[in-house]
Scaffold this motif. Sequence first.
Motif, PDB file in Angstrom:
ATOM      1  N   GLU A 142      30.198  41.563  32.026  1.00 54.00           N
ATOM      2  CA  GLU A 142      30.335  40.545  33.066  1.00 54.00           C
ATOM      3  C   GLU A 142      31.672  40.745  33.769  1.00 54.00           C
ATOM      4  O   GLU A 142      32.677  41.058  33.119  1.00 54.00           O
ATOM      5  CB  GLU A 142      30.241  39.151  32.450  1.00 54.00           C
ATOM      6  CG  GLU A 142      30.043  38.044  33.456  1.00 54.00           C
ATOM      7  CD  GLU A 142      29.708  36.706  32.797  1.00 54.00           C
ATOM      8  OE1 GLU A 142      29.751  35.677  33.504  1.00 54.00           O
ATOM      9  OE2 GLU A 142      29.405  36.685  31.577  1.00 54.00           O
ATOM     10  N   THR A 143      31.691  40.569  35.068  1.00 53.83           N
ATOM     11  CA  THR A 143      32.909  40.775  35.854  1.00 53.83           C
ATOM     12  C   THR A 143      33.488  39.440  36.315  1.00 53.83           C
ATOM     13  O   THR A 143      32.760  38.465  36.527  1.00 53.83           O
ATOM     14  CB  THR A 143      32.639  41.664  37.077  1.00 53.83           C
ATOM     15  OG1 THR A 143      31.663  41.035  37.919  1.00 53.83           O
ATOM     16  CG2 THR A 143      32.112  43.037  36.655  1.00 53.83           C
TER      17      THR A 143
ATOM     18  N   THR B 287      39.111  37.350  21.758  1.00 49.74           N
ATOM     19  CA  THR B 287      39.050  38.290  22.874  1.00 49.74           C
ATOM     20  C   THR B 287      40.249  39.217  22.797  1.00 49.74           C
ATOM     21  O   THR B 287      41.399  38.745  22.738  1.00 49.74           O
ATOM     22  CB  THR B 287      39.049  37.560  24.238  1.00 49.74           C
ATOM     23  OG1 THR B 287      37.909  36.714  24.309  1.00 49.74           O
ATOM     24  CG2 THR B 287      39.000  38.562  25.384  1.00 49.74           C
TER      25      THR B 287
ATOM     26  N   LEU C 297      28.007  37.256  28.848  1.00 53.31           N
ATOM     27  CA  LEU C 297      28.641  37.444  27.553  1.00 53.31           C
ATOM     28  C   LEU C 297      28.166  36.379  26.564  1.00 53.31           C
ATOM     29  O   LEU C 297      27.818  35.259  26.948  1.00 53.31           O
ATOM     30  CB  LEU C 297      30.166  37.374  27.687  1.00 53.31           C
ATOM     31  CG  LEU C 297      30.804  38.299  28.730  1.00 53.31           C
ATOM     32  CD1 LEU C 297      32.325  38.192  28.662  1.00 53.31           C
ATOM     33  CD2 LEU C 297      30.354  39.742  28.549  1.00 53.31           C
TER      34      LEU C 297
ATOM     35  N   ALA D 245      34.178  42.127  29.157  1.00 51.52           N
ATOM     36  CA  ALA D 245      34.562  41.483  30.416  1.00 51.52           C
ATOM     37  C   ALA D 245      35.421  42.454  31.208  1.00 51.52           C
ATOM     38  O   ALA D 245      36.349  43.057  30.660  1.00 51.52           O
ATOM     39  CB  ALA D 245      35.332  40.199  30.140  1.00 51.52           C
TER      40      ALA D 245
ATOM     41  N   TYR E 260      37.859  34.114  33.880  1.00 52.26           N
ATOM     42  CA  TYR E 260      37.253  34.405  32.577  1.00 52.26           C
ATOM     43  C   TYR E 260      37.510  33.263  31.602  1.00 52.26           C
ATOM     44  O   TYR E 260      36.592  32.797  30.905  1.00 52.26           O
ATOM     45  CB  TYR E 260      37.805  35.717  32.021  1.00 52.26           C
ATOM     46  CG  TYR E 260      37.482  35.923  30.549  1.00 52.26           C
ATOM     47  CD1 TYR E 260      36.234  36.397  30.151  1.00 52.26           C
ATOM     48  CD2 TYR E 260      38.412  35.604  29.565  1.00 52.26           C
ATOM     49  CE1 TYR E 260      35.924  36.552  28.805  1.00 52.26           C
ATOM     50  CE2 TYR E 260      38.119  35.769  28.215  1.00 52.26           C
ATOM     51  CZ  TYR E 260      36.870  36.240  27.847  1.00 52.26           C
ATOM     52  OH  TYR E 260      36.567  36.376  26.512  1.00 52.26           O
TER      53      TYR E 260
ATOM     54  N   ALA F 281      38.212  42.416  26.869  1.00 54.93           N
ATOM     55  CA  ALA F 281      38.439  42.246  28.300  1.00 54.93           C
ATOM     56  C   ALA F 281      39.346  43.357  28.805  1.00 54.93           C
ATOM     57  O   ALA F 281      40.403  43.610  28.217  1.00 54.93           O
ATOM     58  CB  ALA F 281      39.068  40.877  28.593  1.00 54.93           C
TER      59      ALA F 281
ATOM     60  N   HIS G 270      34.832  39.261  22.227  1.00 53.43           N
ATOM     61  CA  HIS G 270      34.805  40.000  23.486  1.00 53.43           C
ATOM     62  C   HIS G 270      35.962  40.988  23.545  1.00 53.43           C
ATOM     63  O   HIS G 270      36.993  40.809  22.886  1.00 53.43           O
ATOM     64  CB  HIS G 270      34.969  39.054  24.688  1.00 53.43           C
ATOM     65  CG  HIS G 270      33.929  37.994  24.806  1.00 53.43           C
ATOM     66  ND1 HIS G 270      34.076  36.913  25.641  1.00 53.43           N
ATOM     67  CD2 HIS G 270      32.719  37.844  24.200  1.00 53.43           C
ATOM     68  CE1 HIS G 270      32.999  36.135  25.555  1.00 53.43           C
ATOM     69  NE2 HIS G 270      32.168  36.674  24.688  1.00 53.43           N
TER      70      HIS G 270
ATOM     71  N   ASP H  79      30.110  42.712  23.838  1.00 57.85           N
ATOM     72  CA  ASP H  79      30.430  41.978  25.063  1.00 57.85           C
ATOM     73  C   ASP H  79      31.723  42.492  25.692  1.00 57.85           C
ATOM     74  O   ASP H  79      32.782  42.506  25.048  1.00 57.85           O
ATOM     75  CB  ASP H  79      30.569  40.493  24.752  1.00 57.85           C
ATOM     76  CG  ASP H  79      29.295  39.913  24.182  1.00 57.85           C
ATOM     77  OD1 ASP H  79      28.486  39.378  24.951  1.00 57.85           O
ATOM     78  OD2 ASP H  79      29.090  40.019  22.948  1.00 57.85           O
TER      79      ASP H  79
END
Length: 248
Positions: free
Chosen positions: A154-155, A195, A92, A126, A162, A100, A98, A124
Amino acid sequence: MEPNRELPKKYKKEFSHSYTLGPFPTFELLLHRPEHARAVYYDESFREQEKLAELCRQAGVPCLCWKKALDRISQKEICYAAGEFEKYPGALGAERPHVALVNPADMGNLGTIQRTLLGFGIRDLAIIGETAADFWNPKAVRASMGALFRLEIETFPDFPAYLAKYGADRKIYPFMLDGGTVLTPESCPKIETYTLVFGNEASGLPPEFQTYGQSLFIPQSDAVDSLNLAVSVAVGTYLFTQRNGKTS
């Protein structure tokens, strides 16, 4: 004549590779992540063979007319072209906004959300939780219409993981049915790095997410108990990107 190579196998989560099902996501793979493409398969009736072959030539990828391979990986759904590609790590952007998703369960929602984020300029994503849906699954890739290949995904095993990597100097906005602030165009925060956090389709976010940041609530009528996850993400990202500008 069939190619002199092993027939591809039906997808399993533990594989190091996956597939695009359909022409559009296959073109997106070849255009945006050609270095990860391993092979492309097409049906003899596919009308854009020349375009497909040229992109495969540029990427150095085998382009094979092989219906049996298409039937195997698409499980005999109608599919005129498909790509095989290596899974790859995502990273990210630390200074970008972001979204999530915490334990998303539905692969259709997951794919739709990716396409929505790309459309609103969020790059991005998550994905949080060990039980989250597999975003590499061909069904999710297909639902994203290839948006997967233009995003960074991305995990993380949990939300604290995170935050440990990306939480510094970033505002967190969990979307919850008991959110502390009603989100409207007027109340939407003006901020560059944020986020937006969304929970599972059935259970939403656990109560502890109230402690991670300013919780938000999307106003709705009492005729429904909640909005669909993909719809909630669309509303939230639309308002935030309208307020703060797109990132791509």
